[in-house]
Write a protein that holds these residues in place. Structure first.
Motif, PDB file in Angstrom:
ATOM      1  N   UNK A  78      49.954  43.556  49.008  1.00 26.40           N
ATOM      2  CA  UNK A  78      49.562  42.246  48.520  1.00 26.40           C
ATOM      3  C   UNK A  78      48.660  41.557  49.521  1.00 26.40           C
ATOM      4  N   UNK A  79      47.745  40.710  49.052  1.00 25.13           N
ATOM      5  CA  UNK A  79      46.870  39.997  49.970  1.00 25.13           C
ATOM      6  C   UNK A  79      47.636  38.966  50.775  1.00 25.13           C
ATOM      7  N   UNK A  80      47.073  38.606  51.918  1.00 25.00           N
ATOM      8  CA  UNK A  80      47.670  37.540  52.710  1.00 25.00           C
ATOM      9  C   UNK A  80      47.619  36.242  51.918  1.00 25.00           C
ATOM     10  N   UNK A  81      48.571  35.330  52.141  1.00 24.08           N
ATOM     11  CA  UNK A  81      48.552  34.077  51.398  1.00 24.08           C
ATOM     12  C   UNK A  81      47.255  33.308  51.622  1.00 24.08           C
ATOM     13  N   UNK A  82      46.832  32.628  50.584  1.00 27.56           N
ATOM     14  CA  UNK A  82      45.677  31.745  50.701  1.00 27.56           C
ATOM     15  C   UNK A  82      46.058  30.501  51.489  1.00 27.56           C
ATOM     16  N   UNK A  83      45.065  29.863  52.043  1.00 29.07           N
ATOM     17  CA  UNK A  83      45.254  28.547  52.644  1.00 29.07           C
ATOM     18  C   UNK A  83      44.631  27.523  51.704  1.00 29.07           C
ATOM     19  N   UNK A  84      45.457  26.674  51.106  1.00 35.28           N
ATOM     20  CA  UNK A  84      44.992  25.644  50.183  1.00 35.28           C
ATOM     21  C   UNK A  84      45.146  24.296  50.876  1.00 35.28           C
ATOM     22  N   UNK A  85      44.036  23.609  51.096  1.00 39.46           N
ATOM     23  CA  UNK A  85      44.056  22.354  51.850  1.00 39.46           C
ATOM     24  C   UNK A  85      43.246  21.294  51.124  1.00 39.46           C
ATOM     25  N   UNK A 102      37.991  34.082  46.410  1.00 36.37           N
ATOM     26  CA  UNK A 102      39.088  33.284  45.865  1.00 36.37           C
ATOM     27  C   UNK A 102      38.912  33.214  44.351  1.00 36.37           C
ATOM     28  N   UNK A 103      39.968  33.579  43.603  1.00 33.45           N
ATOM     29  CA  UNK A 103      39.938  33.484  42.142  1.00 33.45           C
ATOM     30  C   UNK A 103      40.761  32.283  41.703  1.00 33.45           C
ATOM     31  N   UNK A 104      40.375  31.691  40.587  1.00 30.95           N
ATOM     32  CA  UNK A 104      41.160  30.611  39.995  1.00 30.95           C
ATOM     33  C   UNK A 104      42.081  31.121  38.899  1.00 30.95           C
ATOM     34  N   UNK A 107      34.316  35.699  51.293  1.00 34.13           N
ATOM     35  CA  UNK A 107      34.693  35.391  52.675  1.00 34.13           C
ATOM     36  C   UNK A 107      34.381  33.953  53.078  1.00 34.13           C
ATOM     37  N   UNK A 108      34.264  33.078  52.109  1.00 35.40           N
ATOM     38  CA  UNK A 108      33.989  31.669  52.405  1.00 35.40           C
ATOM     39  C   UNK A 108      34.965  30.786  51.625  1.00 35.40           C
ATOM     40  N   UNK A 152      42.214  15.831  42.616  1.00 30.85           N
ATOM     41  CA  UNK A 152      42.570  16.237  43.972  1.00 30.85           C
ATOM     42  C   UNK A 152      41.557  17.287  44.414  1.00 30.85           C
ATOM     43  N   UNK A 153      40.772  16.943  45.429  1.00 33.60           N
ATOM     44  CA  UNK A 153      39.703  17.834  45.890  1.00 33.60           C
ATOM     45  C   UNK A 153      40.246  18.749  46.984  1.00 33.60           C
ATOM     46  N   UNK A 154      40.139  20.049  46.716  1.00 39.15           N
ATOM     47  CA  UNK A 154      40.747  21.057  47.569  1.00 39.15           C
ATOM     48  C   UNK A 154      39.698  22.019  48.120  1.00 39.15           C
ATOM     49  N   UNK A 155      40.057  22.634  49.229  1.00 38.02           N
ATOM     50  CA  UNK A 155      39.290  23.757  49.767  1.00 38.02           C
ATOM     51  C   UNK A 155      40.262  24.929  49.880  1.00 38.02           C
ATOM     52  N   UNK A 156      39.919  26.037  49.242  1.00 37.03           N
ATOM     53  CA  UNK A 156      40.789  27.204  49.219  1.00 37.03           C
ATOM     54  C   UNK A 156      40.161  28.288  50.090  1.00 37.03           C
ATOM     55  N   UNK A 157      40.849  28.607  51.192  1.00 38.60           N
ATOM     56  CA  UNK A 157      40.352  29.614  52.130  1.00 38.60           C
ATOM     57  C   UNK A 157      40.869  30.974  51.711  1.00 38.60           C
ATOM     58  N   UNK A 158      39.997  31.978  51.651  1.00 38.10           N
ATOM     59  CA  UNK A 158      40.456  33.317  51.259  1.00 38.10           C
ATOM     60  C   UNK A 158      41.321  33.926  52.346  1.00 38.10           C
ATOM     61  N   UNK A 159      42.167  34.898  51.970  1.00 38.83           N
ATOM     62  CA  UNK A 159      42.960  35.593  52.989  1.00 38.83           C
ATOM     63  C   UNK A 159      42.046  36.401  53.900  1.00 38.83           C
TER      64      UNK A 159
END
Length: 207
Positions: free
Chosen positions: A44-51, A197-199, A108-109, A179-186
């Motif tokens: 499984x991929x590493x967890x995403x960082x959702x900020x 990053x997929x939605x 990768x962004x 809510x404006x988010x930035x989702x960092x890929x694993x």
């Protein structure tokens, strides 16, 4: 205030969990779902960082949380087409120093995403007030109807507009929160690994 309300923290936590499931590997395994933790880590991929969107993007004058409350008296002409943000168009900032400028959804962004939440506990279909999305090359417009508790995840560089309620709604505002988010890929484990990053998961099919 410095500490977000508990409801916002819970919403962000649920969105983070949803996005981790959406970005599971192609075999369908979900992070942490396998019985063997070692197998889960391997498949499984590493967890995403959702900020929430950082002040590093635009400075402190643009908050990561916005609200709308259109009424029928406003009329659709009040709300124009717009985007929330585009990492390709950011001003010089600590963010661009770290990541540069790049197209949203680039591998990768970090991906700029808005979670639009419809807040009224009751909202009848005949009251209108959809969110409209514009396909700029064709001019086609897609409408997402307002519904109690509905959450719409969208890329921040997608052109969209608020729709005013119909007269049948009377004076009722259609409350919504963005809510404006930035989702960092694993981490890919190697430079240029191509993590995106997929939605939504391809396994879920077309909406």
């Amino acid at each position: 205030e410095d500490v977000p309300p508990p409801a916002i923290l819970e919403l962000q936590a649920r969105l983070a969990r949803f996005l981790c499931h959406a970005n599971a590997n192609e075999t369908g395994e979900r992070a942490g779902a396998a019985a063997d933790p070692t197998a889960a880590a391997a498949t499984s991929p590493a967890p995403l960082c959702v900020a929430r969107m950082s002040d590093a993007c635009f400075g402190g004058d643009i908050p990561p949380l916005a609200a709308n409350a259109p009424t029928a008296a406003d009329g659709d002409g009040v709300f124009g087409w717009h985007i929330d943000a585009d990492p390709m168009l950011l001003p010089p900032s600590p963010w661009t120093d770290a990541y540069g400028r790049y197209p949203n959804r680039a591998p990768d962004r970090p991906r700029f995403v808005t979670a639009l939440v419809y807040l009224p506990p009751v909202w009848e279909e005949g009251w209108g007030a959809p969110t409209r999305f514009l396909d700029t090359p064709t001019g086609d417009v897609l409408e997402v109807p307002a519904a109690p508790g509905r959450v719409c995840l969208m890329d921040q560089d997608i052109t969209h507009a608020v729709g005013a309620p119909r007269p049948a709604a009377g004076t009722r505002p259609r409350y919504s929160m963005a809510l404006k988010l930035v989702v960092h890929p694993p981490a890919s484990g190697s430079p240029g690994g191509g993590r995106r990053v997929r939605l939504a998961s391809p396994a879920w099919g077309e909406p």
